[in-house]
Write an enzyme that holds these catalytic residues in place. Structure first.
Site, PDB file in Angstrom:
ATOM      1  N   ASP A 104       0.847  -1.195   0.000  1.00  5.59           N
ATOM      2  CA  ASP A 104       0.000   0.000   0.000  1.00  5.59           C
ATOM      3  C   ASP A 104       0.882   1.244   0.000  1.00  5.59           C
ATOM      4  OD1 ASP A 104      -2.661   1.431   0.535  1.00  5.59           O
ATOM      5  OD2 ASP A 104      -1.440   2.111   2.218  1.00  5.59           O
ATOM      6  N   ASP A 106      -3.410   2.456  -5.745  1.00  4.83           N
ATOM      7  CA  ASP A 106      -2.296   2.570  -4.800  1.00  4.83           C
ATOM      8  C   ASP A 106      -2.089   1.321  -3.948  1.00  4.83           C
ATOM      9  OD1 ASP A 106      -4.591   2.779  -3.323  1.00  4.83           O
ATOM     10  OD2 ASP A 106      -3.909   4.463  -2.094  1.00  4.83           O
ATOM     11  N   GLU A 107      -2.697   0.208  -4.347  1.00  5.53           N
ATOM     12  CA  GLU A 107      -2.559  -1.010  -3.541  1.00  5.53           C
ATOM     13  C   GLU A 107      -2.521  -2.227  -4.454  1.00  5.53           C
ATOM     14  OE1 GLU A 107      -4.873  -2.965   0.310  1.00  5.53           O
ATOM     15  OE2 GLU A 107      -5.056  -0.816  -0.140  1.00  5.53           O
TER      16      GLU A 107
END
Length: 416
Positions: free
Chosen positions: A15, A114-115
């Site tokens: 993350d 974003d992960e």
């Protein structure tokens, strides 16, 4: 719990910390972890949402991703920047390319911009154990992009995700095996477990379930009876068990339907919302035509302003599948006129086309020239594909109620 029947894999859940804010900070030559920076959807609107806040801003002023622009502090050291979604997507793609240096594509499962989950089975001889692989990737991302990330490590995707949320965001890298579930996962409240939202939390609290340990020790039969398959999944997750695939093509999925919606920037009247509905139908049908699909079920959703609250969502099935804009629009308009209360201002609209068929499988009608209507849509799509999405629009799209021109400058509802 006997964990011997269940697979053990080496899974990382990565993350990016305050991703949007970190990207903007690097563009300005700032320290993403130390400087005060807020990414705002539209700084020209006081009610615009704060999409991301740097860790320092979160810690000092308590600003979060649900805060509004007008709530930002009057601090001379605070940088306020507009969101640039195209930049975030580009950096996300580059980070994924970096991970390709460690594993093949089928070992990478993007969860959001974003992960990402990464399966690192069998890398011991090349890079060391799974914690060492995580450390290497974390350092590479920081050296190449200046972005700090948190990494959870688990025997499956669920454990990697949960330990990342609960521990890695404070420690940088955290690990949880099956045998550590009771120590590292059970003490936390149920809402801290991935997959449990506010509604489920309230339902579980009413049953006397407050912690993850209480969920794990609850009778599985009662959970299944109360929540169905979701209750069974929550039970096994509370024990750290997850059988999700860890290798495969996680990008390609079967298209179940096409939908498009918008949260309006102001209250819309009955007459204005008809323009919005038509623009949304145009986009949905364009995407359906591009995929060579047509649908038989059309849904319209309307959300009223906060003053009155409420709204409605209704659907209607038609006899022949369609991807013709005006066909879909007339059904949506009929639903709107039937179920709209006639007085409330409107702030949210969405339309969907489901129950899909391959276009070639649809029947011709003896009573209308469907081929001509289809050809018009494909011709308009070809022009827009060559000259841009706003090169050919319906006249009403140029009115104040039209949304197409404004949204053409955005990605995911925010400026590119």
């Amino acid at each position: 719990m006997d964990y011997s029947p269940y697979p053990r894999n080496d899974i990382l859940c990565i993350d990016m910390r305050s991703f949007y804010a970190s990207v903007e900070a690097m563009k300005l030559g700032l320290d993403p972890m130390k400087d005060l920076l807020a990414v705002v959807g539209d700084p020209n609107r006081s009610g615009s949402i704060v999409l991301a806040a740097s860790p320092a801003l979160k810690k000092k002023y308590g600003i979060s991703n649900v805060s509004r622009f007008f709530e930002l502090p009057n601090d001379p050291n605070l940088y306020i920047v507009q969101a640039h979604m195209a930049d975030y997507l580009k950096v996300s793609a580059e980070i994924t390319k970096l991970i390709y240096q460690y594993v093949p594509k089928e070992a990478i499962h993007p969860y959001s911009v974003d992960e990402v989950w990464v399966t690192v089975n069998g890398l011991q001889k090349l890079f060391g154990n799974r914690r060492e692989v995580a450390r290497r990737i974390k350092n590479d991302i920081y050296e190449c992009f200046g972005i700090t990330c948190s990494i959870g490590i688990g025997d499956n995707k669920f454990l990697a995700k949960v330990v990342m949320d609960l521990h890695a965001k404070q420690q940088g890298i955290a690990e949880c095996t099956y045998e550590e579930v009771q120590q590292k996962i059970w003490p936390f409240p149920i809402e801290a477990m991935w997959g449990i939202g506010n509604r489920m939390k309230k339902n579980l609290n009413r049953m006397g379930i407050v912690t993850i340990e209480q969920l794990a020790r609850f009778d599985l039969r009662h959970l299944k009876k109360r929540f169905g398959i979701m209750g069974e999944q929550l039970y096994w997750h509370s024990w750290g068990i997850d059988l999700s695939p860890v290798l495969g093509n996680f990008i390609k999925t079967e298209q179940k339907g096409f939908g498009h919606g918008i949260s309006l920037l102001r209250d819309y009247s009955k007459a204005e919302v008809k323009v919005c509905i038509l623009d949304l139908c145009e986009e949905v049908c364009r995407r359906a035509r591009a995929a060579n699909r047509a649908g038989k079920t059309i849904q319209l959703g309307i959300g009223y302003s906060k003053v009155t609250g409420g709204g409605f969502s209704r659907s209607q099935s038609i006899s022949l599948p369609t991807n013709v804009t005006m066909d879909m629009y007339h059904v949506c308009l009929n639903l709107f006129l039937r179920f709209y209360d006639g007085v409330s201002s409107i702030r949210r609209v969405y339309v969907t086309l489901t129950n899909l068929y391959v276009k070639q499988d649809t029947q011709l009608s003896l009573f209308e020239d469907r081929a001509k209507k289809n050809d018009i849509g494909y011709a308009m799509d070809a022009i827009r594909s060559k000259y841009g999405p706003t090169s050919l629009l319906r006249a009403i799209s140029y009115t104040d109620a039209g949304i197409t021109i404004e949204r053409s400058h955005k990605i995911g509802g925010h400026y590119a």
